[in-house]
Each structure stands twice: as structure tokens, then as C-alpha cells.
Design a protein around this motif. Structure first.
Motif, PDB file in Angstrom:
ATOM      1  N   PRO A 178       0.828  -1.217   0.000  1.00  0.00           N
ATOM      2  CA  PRO A 178       0.000   0.000   0.000  1.00  0.00           C
ATOM      3  C   PRO A 178       0.861   1.264   0.000  1.00  0.00           C
ATOM      4  O   PRO A 178       1.855   1.361   0.714  1.00  0.00           O
ATOM      5  CB  PRO A 178      -0.791  -0.118   1.304  1.00  0.00           C
ATOM      6  N   GLY A 179       0.462   2.233  -0.820  1.00  0.00           N
ATOM      7  CA  GLY A 179       1.171   3.505  -0.879  1.00  0.00           C
ATOM      8  C   GLY A 179       2.497   3.459  -1.608  1.00  0.00           C
ATOM      9  O   GLY A 179       3.316   4.377  -1.471  1.00  0.00           O
ATOM     10  N   ALA A 180       2.724   2.416  -2.392  1.00  0.00           N
ATOM     11  CA  ALA A 180       4.015   2.261  -3.063  1.00  0.00           C
ATOM     12  C   ALA A 180       4.185   3.290  -4.175  1.00  0.00           C
ATOM     13  O   ALA A 180       3.394   3.331  -5.115  1.00  0.00           O
ATOM     14  CB  ALA A 180       4.142   0.852  -3.636  1.00  0.00           C
ATOM     15  N   GLU A 181       5.186   4.131  -4.046  1.00  0.00           N
ATOM     16  CA  GLU A 181       5.611   5.055  -5.090  1.00  0.00           C
ATOM     17  C   GLU A 181       6.938   5.655  -4.657  1.00  0.00           C
ATOM     18  O   GLU A 181       7.246   5.687  -3.462  1.00  0.00           O
ATOM     19  CB  GLU A 181       4.590   6.168  -5.334  1.00  0.00           C
ATOM     20  N   PRO A 182       7.756   6.124  -5.599  1.00  0.00           N
ATOM     21  CA  PRO A 182       8.995   6.791  -5.214  1.00  0.00           C
ATOM     22  C   PRO A 182       8.689   8.047  -4.405  1.00  0.00           C
ATOM     23  O   PRO A 182       7.749   8.787  -4.717  1.00  0.00           O
ATOM     24  CB  PRO A 182       9.637   7.145  -6.557  1.00  0.00           C
ATOM     25  N   LEU A 183       9.471   8.318  -3.375  1.00  0.00           N
ATOM     26  CA  LEU A 183       9.244   9.472  -2.509  1.00  0.00           C
ATOM     27  C   LEU A 183      10.519  10.294  -2.372  1.00  0.00           C
ATOM     28  O   LEU A 183      11.621   9.742  -2.335  1.00  0.00           O
ATOM     29  CB  LEU A 183       8.800   9.027  -1.118  1.00  0.00           C
ATOM     30  N   LYS A 184      10.347  11.596  -2.258  1.00  0.00           N
ATOM     31  CA  LYS A 184      11.477  12.446  -1.912  1.00  0.00           C
ATOM     32  C   LYS A 184      11.660  12.435  -0.399  1.00  0.00           C
ATOM     33  O   LYS A 184      10.739  12.097   0.356  1.00  0.00           O
ATOM     34  CB  LYS A 184      11.255  13.871  -2.399  1.00  0.00           C
ATOM     35  N   VAL A 185      12.842  12.803   0.047  1.00  0.00           N
ATOM     36  CA  VAL A 185      13.107  12.955   1.476  1.00  0.00           C
ATOM     37  C   VAL A 185      12.420  14.231   1.953  1.00  0.00           C
ATOM     38  O   VAL A 185      12.246  15.183   1.186  1.00  0.00           O
ATOM     39  CB  VAL A 185      14.625  13.000   1.727  1.00  0.00           C
ATOM     40  N   GLY A 186      12.057  14.288   3.227  1.00  0.00           N
ATOM     41  CA  GLY A 186      11.263  15.398   3.749  1.00  0.00           C
ATOM     42  C   GLY A 186      11.974  16.722   3.864  1.00  0.00           C
ATOM     43  O   GLY A 186      11.330  17.746   4.130  1.00  0.00           O
ATOM     44  N   VAL A 187      13.285  16.759   3.712  1.00  0.00           N
ATOM     45  CA  VAL A 187      14.036  18.007   3.606  1.00  0.00           C
ATOM     46  C   VAL A 187      14.887  17.932   2.344  1.00  0.00           C
ATOM     47  O   VAL A 187      15.113  16.849   1.800  1.00  0.00           O
ATOM     48  CB  VAL A 187      14.930  18.279   4.839  1.00  0.00           C
ATOM     49  N   ALA A 188      15.375  19.093   1.894  1.00  0.00           N
ATOM     50  CA  ALA A 188      16.074  19.163   0.610  1.00  0.00           C
ATOM     51  C   ALA A 188      17.521  18.691   0.751  1.00  0.00           C
ATOM     52  O   ALA A 188      18.470  19.481   0.721  1.00  0.00           O
ATOM     53  CB  ALA A 188      16.023  20.590   0.074  1.00  0.00           C
ATOM     54  N   VAL A 189      17.698  17.390   0.863  1.00  0.00           N
ATOM     55  CA  VAL A 189      19.018  16.845   1.194  1.00  0.00           C
ATOM     56  C   VAL A 189      20.032  17.006   0.063  1.00  0.00           C
ATOM     57  O   VAL A 189      21.234  17.109   0.322  1.00  0.00           O
ATOM     58  CB  VAL A 189      18.928  15.361   1.615  1.00  0.00           C
ATOM     59  N   ALA A 190      19.599  17.050  -1.194  1.00  0.00           N
ATOM     60  CA  ALA A 190      20.561  17.271  -2.275  1.00  0.00           C
ATOM     61  C   ALA A 190      21.188  18.653  -2.136  1.00  0.00           C
ATOM     62  O   ALA A 190      22.401  18.828  -2.314  1.00  0.00           O
ATOM     63  CB  ALA A 190      19.885  17.120  -3.639  1.00  0.00           C
ATOM     64  N   ASP A 191      20.379  19.644  -1.804  1.00  0.00           N
ATOM     65  CA  ASP A 191      20.898  20.988  -1.531  1.00  0.00           C
ATOM     66  C   ASP A 191      21.832  20.981  -0.330  1.00  0.00           C
ATOM     67  O   ASP A 191      22.912  21.574  -0.355  1.00  0.00           O
ATOM     68  CB  ASP A 191      19.743  21.943  -1.246  1.00  0.00           C
ATOM     69  N   LEU A 192      21.410  20.339   0.734  1.00  0.00           N
ATOM     70  CA  LEU A 192      22.178  20.384   1.981  1.00  0.00           C
ATOM     71  C   LEU A 192      23.508  19.652   1.851  1.00  0.00           C
ATOM     72  O   LEU A 192      24.549  20.145   2.314  1.00  0.00           O
ATOM     73  CB  LEU A 192      21.346  19.796   3.124  1.00  0.00           C
ATOM     74  N   PHE A 193      23.492  18.469   1.234  1.00  0.00           N
ATOM     75  CA  PHE A 193      24.755  17.754   1.026  1.00  0.00           C
ATOM     76  C   PHE A 193      25.697  18.564   0.141  1.00  0.00           C
ATOM     77  O   PHE A 193      26.907  18.618   0.382  1.00  0.00           O
ATOM     78  CB  PHE A 193      24.493  16.384   0.385  1.00  0.00           C
ATOM     79  N   THR A 194      25.149  19.206  -0.883  1.00  0.00           N
ATOM     80  CA  THR A 194      25.989  20.019  -1.758  1.00  0.00           C
ATOM     81  C   THR A 194      26.577  21.189  -0.985  1.00  0.00           C
ATOM     82  O   THR A 194      27.757  21.534  -1.164  1.00  0.00           O
ATOM     83  CB  THR A 194      25.179  20.519  -2.966  1.00  0.00           C
ATOM     84  N   GLY A 195      25.777  21.793  -0.115  1.00  0.00           N
ATOM     85  CA  GLY A 195      26.289  22.885   0.709  1.00  0.00           C
ATOM     86  C   GLY A 195      27.436  22.445   1.603  1.00  0.00           C
ATOM     87  O   GLY A 195      28.425  23.164   1.772  1.00  0.00           O
ATOM     88  N   LEU A 196      27.319  21.257   2.165  1.00  0.00           N
ATOM     89  CA  LEU A 196      28.386  20.763   3.037  1.00  0.00           C
ATOM     90  C   LEU A 196      29.626  20.376   2.237  1.00  0.00           C
ATOM     91  O   LEU A 196      30.763  20.682   2.640  1.00  0.00           O
ATOM     92  CB  LEU A 196      27.870  19.579   3.848  1.00  0.00           C
ATOM     93  N   TYR A 197      29.440  19.698   1.092  1.00  0.00           N
ATOM     94  CA  TYR A 197      30.598  19.389   0.241  1.00  0.00           C
ATOM     95  C   TYR A 197      31.273  20.671  -0.234  1.00  0.00           C
ATOM     96  O   TYR A 197      32.505  20.752  -0.307  1.00  0.00           O
ATOM     97  CB  TYR A 197      30.160  18.565  -0.972  1.00  0.00           C
ATOM     98  N   ALA A 198      30.480  21.689  -0.578  1.00  0.00           N
ATOM     99  CA  ALA A 198      31.048  22.960  -1.022  1.00  0.00           C
ATOM    100  C   ALA A 198      31.866  23.602   0.086  1.00  0.00           C
ATOM    101  O   ALA A 198      32.950  24.162  -0.160  1.00  0.00           O
ATOM    102  CB  ALA A 198      29.936  23.899  -1.479  1.00  0.00           C
ATOM    103  N   THR A 199      31.377  23.533   1.312  1.00  0.00           N
ATOM    104  CA  THR A 199      32.126  24.079   2.447  1.00  0.00           C
ATOM    105  C   THR A 199      33.472  23.385   2.590  1.00  0.00           C
ATOM    106  O   THR A 199      34.515  24.041   2.787  1.00  0.00           O
ATOM    107  CB  THR A 199      31.315  23.919   3.745  1.00  0.00           C
ATOM    108  N   ILE A 200      33.478  22.065   2.482  1.00  0.00           N
ATOM    109  CA  ILE A 200      34.732  21.308   2.581  1.00  0.00           C
ATOM    110  C   ILE A 200      35.698  21.729   1.481  1.00  0.00           C
ATOM    111  O   ILE A 200      36.888  21.955   1.725  1.00  0.00           O
ATOM    112  CB  ILE A 200      34.442  19.795   2.499  1.00  0.00           C
ATOM    113  N   ALA A 201      35.178  21.852   0.262  1.00  0.00           N
ATOM    114  CA  ALA A 201      36.028  22.233  -0.869  1.00  0.00           C
ATOM    115  C   ALA A 201      36.606  23.632  -0.681  1.00  0.00           C
ATOM    116  O   ALA A 201      37.787  23.882  -0.975  1.00  0.00           O
ATOM    117  CB  ALA A 201      35.233  22.153  -2.167  1.00  0.00           C
ATOM    118  N   ILE A 202      35.790  24.555  -0.193  1.00  0.00           N
ATOM    119  CA  ILE A 202      36.258  25.924   0.031  1.00  0.00           C
ATOM    120  C   ILE A 202      37.366  25.957   1.076  1.00  0.00           C
ATOM    121  O   ILE A 202      38.384  26.654   0.910  1.00  0.00           O
ATOM    122  CB  ILE A 202      35.078  26.822   0.446  1.00  0.00           C
ATOM    123  N   LEU A 203      37.207  25.209   2.142  1.00  0.00           N
ATOM    124  CA  LEU A 203      38.243  25.180   3.180  1.00  0.00           C
ATOM    125  C   LEU A 203      39.559  24.629   2.630  1.00  0.00           C
ATOM    126  O   LEU A 203      40.641  25.148   2.929  1.00  0.00           O
ATOM    127  CB  LEU A 203      37.766  24.352   4.371  1.00  0.00           C
TER     128      LEU A 203
END
Length: 418
Positions: A178-203
Motif C-alpha cells: 500500500p502507498g508504493a511510489e517513489p518518494l522524496k526525502v522530507g528536507v532538501a538533502v541534495a541541496d544540503l549535502f551540496t552545501g556541506l561538500y562545497a564548504t569542505i572544498a572551500i576550506l
């Protein structure tokens, strides 16, 4: 209500990035998350925003902040990623505005932008142009798909990248349930992970620039970062050749490691190794399961997942969540409740770790925030500035960095440039 950490005060400890100045041309989440993290660690961040409009997320509500008179202010969304910044309003799409921004570049060490690939070149603000003004500049571009490749010119949004990057294919109920379908995560994790990787790269790039005098261009893409954080799911595919499927709350490599209904709600049971499995069986008085050859090792439990889970559903439904937590914690078996966000901020561990804070703007507006989670013994993150009102620092920054007079600033404002 959890205990809050209130602070606009100067830190007692030195700041790790003291002296680093960041020019923030980004909007929404991935870029602002990057620059907020740098600001928390001590960098001076100057957020450049469009006059009269500002960051898109200032209007992404409700809910909204309100002042003591009840006047609607910025959206809560904006406040989550813009602590420890000053706000300068500047229309750099005009010739005079772009010249002002170019004049600011030599005063900064880092520039972060998330315009479409090539979008800043017409204003003389692409990496090649900026590097001529400041060869040591660390210039970080954040886009959906990167500076190269067939998708480079596409606009990128977190939702689209969660879909294209495989995350939604492994998130959601299994096919046939029941309820089977692809779902996104409840927060924008692609944005957040990119922000953290970007911080590491900048440092890393700052370290290189300090050692060599050479800045560089950092090319961060949401799709790249989303693909990278597929982690074990990607490894499972690369080794087996079989694309992982949605398993609901179950884990593809470990069992039992999922949500179970209890007598009065739900509980997460996270048995991570064979020793914990034996401890669970003892605590739950399930000696037959402990001795069953189908369940002796994790690989066998995964192979016989269906029968294992069918038996555990009956067992876990026999007690309340609180009863199971008390029994299993004493036995050393990882488990826990599923908390709503209001319950998270009432959790004694969250309170003890000071994860909620309040900051105040100069006008007295109080803003509740989630604290930076980094804990450092000597140079911890410090909440120095509340998320700024639009253009709150325009005059002060133009005076201190560029030496503009009151008359010059008023002239720019009359033209709509600031």
C-alpha cells in the motif's frame, strides 16, 4: 519548550575562520547553507541581494516572522540558512552595480554563487574575470548539474535531483505494498549535502591559496553530490549489477533494521550485528529465534527477511514503545521512538546539546534557530549575527569597504542600484 542558547555576543574563544571574508551571491539553500557554515566558523559573510526582493526564500512562507506590532517579516525558511551574515542590496545587473560588486572582490577571499552556468559572464563576474581582479580568490559555483556535460545549462532543483540522482528510487514503500511510489526525502538533502561538500572544498582551497597565492574555481553540482551520497546503495549496485529497490523502512544490507508497530505506536529496531541479535532474542524471550539457523548471521537474516519480519511483527506488537525501549536499552540493543519535530526539541539530549538558540536583530525581532551542530574544543561555531533584514548592512558595508560617502550612497539608492 527546550532551553535556548541566546547569543549575539562576541565569542570567548578565537574563531577558526577569523579574517576570512566571503562574498555570497547565492540564493535559496545550497549556497546559503555553505556560507552560513563558513560564517558560523568565523568568516565575515556579505550576502548580496536584489534590492526590494532579496533571497527568494524571504517570501517562502508561511510561517513568517513578525515584529512586536504584528507586521509580517521574513519567512522562517530564510532564517534557517542565513545566520552570521550581513545583507547588502545591490543590482549588479546594471553597469554601475556590477562595477560596485567588482570593486568589492579584492576585499574578499571567497565568492559563492549559484547562477546558471555562464550566467555571470555578461556582468564580468565569471571566474576568469574575477581571478584577474583577485588571483587568490576561491570562487565556488553551485549548480544543478555542473559546469560541464550535456545537462550543464539546465536549471537544477533539489526535487528534480533527488529523482534523477537515484534517491527517490530507493525511498518509499516497496512495490506491491500500500502507498508504493517513489518518494522524496522530507528536507532538501541534495541541496544540503551540496552545501556541506562545497564548504569542505572551500576550506581546502583556502588552505591551498594561503600556501601558494593561487585561488581556484570550485565546480559543485547537486547531481554529483546526490550520486556520491548514495553510499552503500551505489556500492551495492556497482558490485552486484542489480539496481536497489525501495524497501520502505527496511535496510538493504541489515536485518532486522526497520520500523515495527508496537502496542501503542511505532518503534525503530536497529540490530547492527550478530551480538545485538542475540541480545535482542534474550531480552525478548525468543530463544527459538536465537537458535534458528536461518537467523544466526546477518547475511542469513537478510536472506530470510520475510519470515524474520513476519515473526517480529507479532513480537513487537505485544508491548508499548516505552516498554520496549526500557527492555532493549538495558540489553544494549539499539532502538528508539519516532519523534515529531516538536518532540525533538523537547528531547533531553537535544536540550543538553544546546541545539536550539534564539538570536535578535537590531530592531528587537527575535528569531528562533537550530544551532550549528559542530562541537569544537578551541574554536567552536559562534552565533554572532541574526539572519539579517534585507539590506540592513548596505550603508555600513559600502562605507567601510569602498569608502563611499552618504551622498554617494543616497545617489545609488535614488537610482535603484542599492
Amino acid at each position: 519548550m527546550s532551553k535556548t542558547l541566546q547569543s549575539n555576543a562576541l565569542p570567548a574563544s578565537p574563531l577558526a575562520l577569523a579574517g576570512v571574508r566571503v562574498l555570497d551571491l547565492s540564493r535559496v539553500l545550497a549556497g546559503p547553507w555553505t556560507t552560513q557554515t563558513l560564517g558560523d566558523l568565523g568568516a565575515e559573510v556579505l550576502k548580496v541581494e536584489k534590492p526590494g526582493v532579496g533571497d527568494d526564500t524571504r517570501s517562502w512562507g508561511p510561517p513568517f516572522l513578525s515584529d512586536e506590532n504584528g507586521t509580517q517579516g521574513d519567512a522562517a525558511y530564510y532564517t534557517c540558512a542565513n545566520r552570521n551574515k550581513a545583507s547588502l542590496t545591490l543590482d549588479f545587473t546594471t553597469p554601475e552595480g556590477s562595477e560596485i560588486l567588482r570593486a568589492l572582490i579584492p576585499h574578499h577571499h571567497v565568492l559563492v554563487e549559484n547562477f546558471k552556468t555562464g550566467g555571470l559572464a555578461k556582468y564580468g563576474l565569471d571566474y576568469e574575470s574575477v581571478a584577474k581582479l583577485n588571483p587568490k580568490m576561491v570562487y565556488c559555483s553551485i549548480t544543478g548539474f555542473g559546469q560541464t556535460g550535456p545537462y550543464a545549462l539546465r536549471a537544477g532543483y533539489d526535487y528534480l535531483v533527488q529523482a534523477a540522482g537515484g534517491l527517490m528510487s530507493v525511498t518509499g514503500q516497496a512495490d506491491g505494498t500500500p502507498g508504493a511510489e517513489p518518494l522524496k526525502v522530507g528536507v532538501a538533502v541534495a541541496d544540503l549535502f551540496t552545501g556541506l561538500y562545497a564548504t569542505i572544498a572551500i576550506l581546502a582551497a583556502l588552505r591551498h591559496a594561503e600556501a601558494t597565492g593561487q585561488g581556484q574555481h570550485i565546480d559543485m553540482a547537486l547531481l554529483d553530490c546526490q550520486t556520491a551520497v548514495l553510499a552503500n546503495q551505489a556500492a551495492n549496485f556497482l558490485v552486484s549489477g542489480q539496481a536497489p529497490k525501495r524497501l520502505g523502512n527496511a535496510h538493504p544490507n541489515i536485518a532486522p533494521y526497520q520500523v515495527f508497530p508496537s502496542q501503542d505506536g511505532h518503534i525503530v529496531l536497529a540490530v547492527g550485528n550478530d551480538g545485538q541479535w542475540q541480545q535482542f532474542c534474550a531480552a525478548a524471550a525468543q530463544s527459538e529465534m536465537a537458535e534458528d539457523p536461518r537467523y544466526k548471521t546477518n547475511s542469513q537474516r537478510v536472506a530470510h527477511r520475510d519470515s524474520l519480519i513476519a515473526g517480529l511483527l507479532l513480537i513487537m506488537a505485544s508491548k508499548t514503545t516505552a516498554e520496549w525501549i526500557e527492555i532493549l536499552e538495558q540489553a544494549g540493543v539499539p532502538c528508539g521512538p519516532i519523534q515529531t519535530i516538536d518532540q525533538v526539541f523537547q528531547d533531553p539530549q537535544v536540550i543538553a546539546r544546546n541545539l536550539q538558540q534564539e538570536m535578535s536583530r537590531a530592531d528587537g525581532t527575535t528569531i528562533p534557530l537550530v544551532a550549528n551542530p559542530i562541537k569544537m574544543s578551541l574554536t567552536p561555531p559562534v552565533p554572532r549575527r541574526a539572519p539579517p533584514a534585507l539590506g540592513a548592512d548596505t550603508d555600513a558595508e559600502l562605507k567601510s569597504l569602498l569608502g563611499l560617502s552618504d551622498a554617494q550612497i543616497e545617489g545609488l539608492r535614488a537610482k535603484g542600484i542599492i
